[in-house]
Structure formats: structure tokens, C-alpha cells
Motif scaffolding. Structure first.
Motif: not given
Length: 285
Positions: A169-176, A180-184, A108-110, A33-34
Motif C-alpha cells: 500500500f505504501i511503495f506499490g505492489w511490485d516493490r512488495a 518478498l523475494i528479498t525476504y526469502f 536494478d531492482i532485481l 534495499l532502501i
């Protein structure tokens, strides 16, 4: 003497699985993640953002930001939960510090979101299942659950919506959105490991020491208990059956209460949906 050895073995096993959970959580965070600017919810998520903004170690913030919750948890929930949670967070702080120099295995972010969420979910699930917590917001949710009508899951979700929005606001909305995907995914995996963050459980207890058990449940869990009149189907002997509803987080403690008072007690536990106004537990002072 035998009971003391059994209790010691029981806590050693719990600490082992909590430590295993911490290792997995550390890997999920630092290896997946990080490096891809994806965050988790709760205090860990706040710690990741604070570490990014200050360029200070993540382990430092995961510990410092949780200290107030340790104190709160010790006073309001119980010393065992507070100790196991403190152990979990200290171990996580060490774990992420050790893994920090290791580069992420995928950019790969996904893939990072999915596999990071799965691994982190397994780790957190093991920690929660064995009586600990990595997240101070969960402690707050448990305490607030005694006083307001919102469930633990709803309170935690409220905190995390705010935290994940801040990540935009910190990492960009795509990362947010990836966060959210990670959280679910993490939440679903935790659900599989520990059968739900805030799932209600119905518990029936048959014991000759039902009065002592009833008093202990009232005093130590703050839960109401209903006494049912029963009769054995084989011998026709009259007996009392205790019935109560607790949260999933309280099941382990309830079983220990019953076991300590009557090792021969019969305890049945099942999933239950609580309809109408949410059942409340009285605050324990």
C-alpha cells in the motif's frame, strides 16, 4: 581468574561478530534495499515504512520501536540476550545513519533484491548466531513459543506477511513482491549461517555433575530433561546421560550452562525433527 579472562574473551569475540553482522546489515539496507524502496521484515521493515512516511531518520525508528522489546526480552528471556540485542540495534541505528548519505550502487531492482537479501542475511545470521537479535518480533516469538503451539518461525512469518502486505500500500505492489523475494533470500542465507531460525536440536550430555546440569537446564531454559542409564563401552562404568531437545536459539546458552558447571562434560548436538504435538517449554517467571 583464568575463567574470568576466558569469559571476557568469549564476550569480546561475540561482540566483534555481532558488530560485523551489523555493518553488513547496514550495507544491505542502505546501499541496496532502501534506495530501491524494498523493505525487510520485522521491526526493521516497520521502521523503513515509518521513516518513509514521516521523512525522519531510519536509525531513530529502529531504536525507538525496539525499546519495548528490549524491556520485554530482559524480563522474559534473559539479560544477556537483551543486552546483545540492544547492542545490535543501537549499532544498526548508528550504521544506517552513517551510510544514509551514500547513494545506492544499483537501481536494478532485481539485483538490489538479491544482493541486498544475501548481504542482509549474512549480517543478521552472524548477529543471531552470536546471541543477539535485530528484530523485536523475534523476541515476541520466543516468548509466545513458551505458551502456544506455534513455532518461532511460524510466528515470525505471520508478522512478516502482515508487514510485507502493508508495504504494497505504501511503495506499490511490485516493490512488495520484490521485498518478498528479498525476504526469502535473506531467510535462506540466515538458515545457512545459523542452521535454521527455529530448528530443533537434540542434545545428549554425559557428566559426573548431571544433577546440577539438569537443575540448571530446568531453571534457566525451562526445558524438560530425560535421564538415561548408560554404561561405558570400554570400561563398563555406569553413567547417567541427559537428553533434551531445544531450539537453535537456545543451543549457545545451553552449552554455556554445561561448560560453567563441568568443563569436562561431553556434549553432542544433532538436528532432530519433532513429530506430533510440538514440544513445549514451561514459562520461566
Amino acid at each position: 581468574m583464568l575463567k574470568k579472562h576466558i569469559d571476557t574473551y568469549y564476550y569480546i569475540v561475540r561482540l566483534f561478530f555481532i558488530l560485523l553482522g551489523v555493518v553488513l546489515a547496514s550495507v544491505g539496507l542502505e546501499i541496496f534495499l532502501i534506495p530501491n524502496d524494498i523493505i525487510d521484515g520485522g521491526v526493521v521493515g516497520i521502521s523503513i515504512m515509518t521513516s518513509y512516511l514521516t521523512n525522519l531518520p531510519l536509525g531513530l525508528f529502529t531504536f525507538l520501536l525496539n525499546v519495548p522489546f528490549f524491556i520485554l526480552g530482559y524480563k522474559q528471556i534473559g539479560k544477556t540476550f537483551a543486552f546483545l540485542s540492544a547492542f545490535s540495534v543501537v549499532a544498526l541505528s548508528i550504521g544506517v545513519s552513517i551510510l544514509k548519505p551514500i547513494p545506492g550502487i544499483t537501481h536494478d531492482i532485481l539485483l538490489a533484491s538479491v544482493f541486498g537479501g544475501v548481504i542482509l542475511g549474512i549480517g543478521v545470521g552472524l548477529i543471531i548466531r552470536n546471541g543477539g537479535s535485530l528484530d523485536g518480533t523475534e523476541m515476541v516469538a520466543i516468548i509466545l513459543d513458551k505458551r502456544i503451539s506455534f513455532s518461532i518461525g511460524e510466528i515470525v512469518m505471520f508478522f512478516n506477511v502482515f508487514i510485507l502486505t502493508s508495504a504494497g500500500f505504501i511503495f506499490g505492489w511490485d516493490r512488495a513482491m520484490y521485498s518478498l523475494i528479498t525476504y526469502f533470500i535473506e531467510f535462506k542465507v540466515i538458515d545457512i549461517i545459523v542452521e535454521g531460525v527455529d530448528e530443533s536440536k537434540s542434545v545428549m550430555i554425559i557428566s559426573d555433575k548431571h544433577k546440577d546440569i539438569l537443575s540448571a537446564i530446568n531453571a534457566r531454559l525451562g526445558r524438560g530433561v530425560t535421564i538415561l542409564d548408560g554404561r561405558g563401552g570400554y570400561r563398563g562404568v555406569q553413567t547417567n546421560v541427559l537428553y533434551t531437545v531445544v531450539s537453535r536459539l537456545e543451543v549457545s546458552k545451553l552449552k554455556r550452562i554445561v561448560h560453567d558447571l563441568d568443563e569436562k562434560a561431553l556434549v553432542t548436538i544433532g538436528n532432530v525433527e519433532v513429530a506430533g504435538k510440538k514440544y513445549k517449554k514451561r514459562a520461566i517467571h
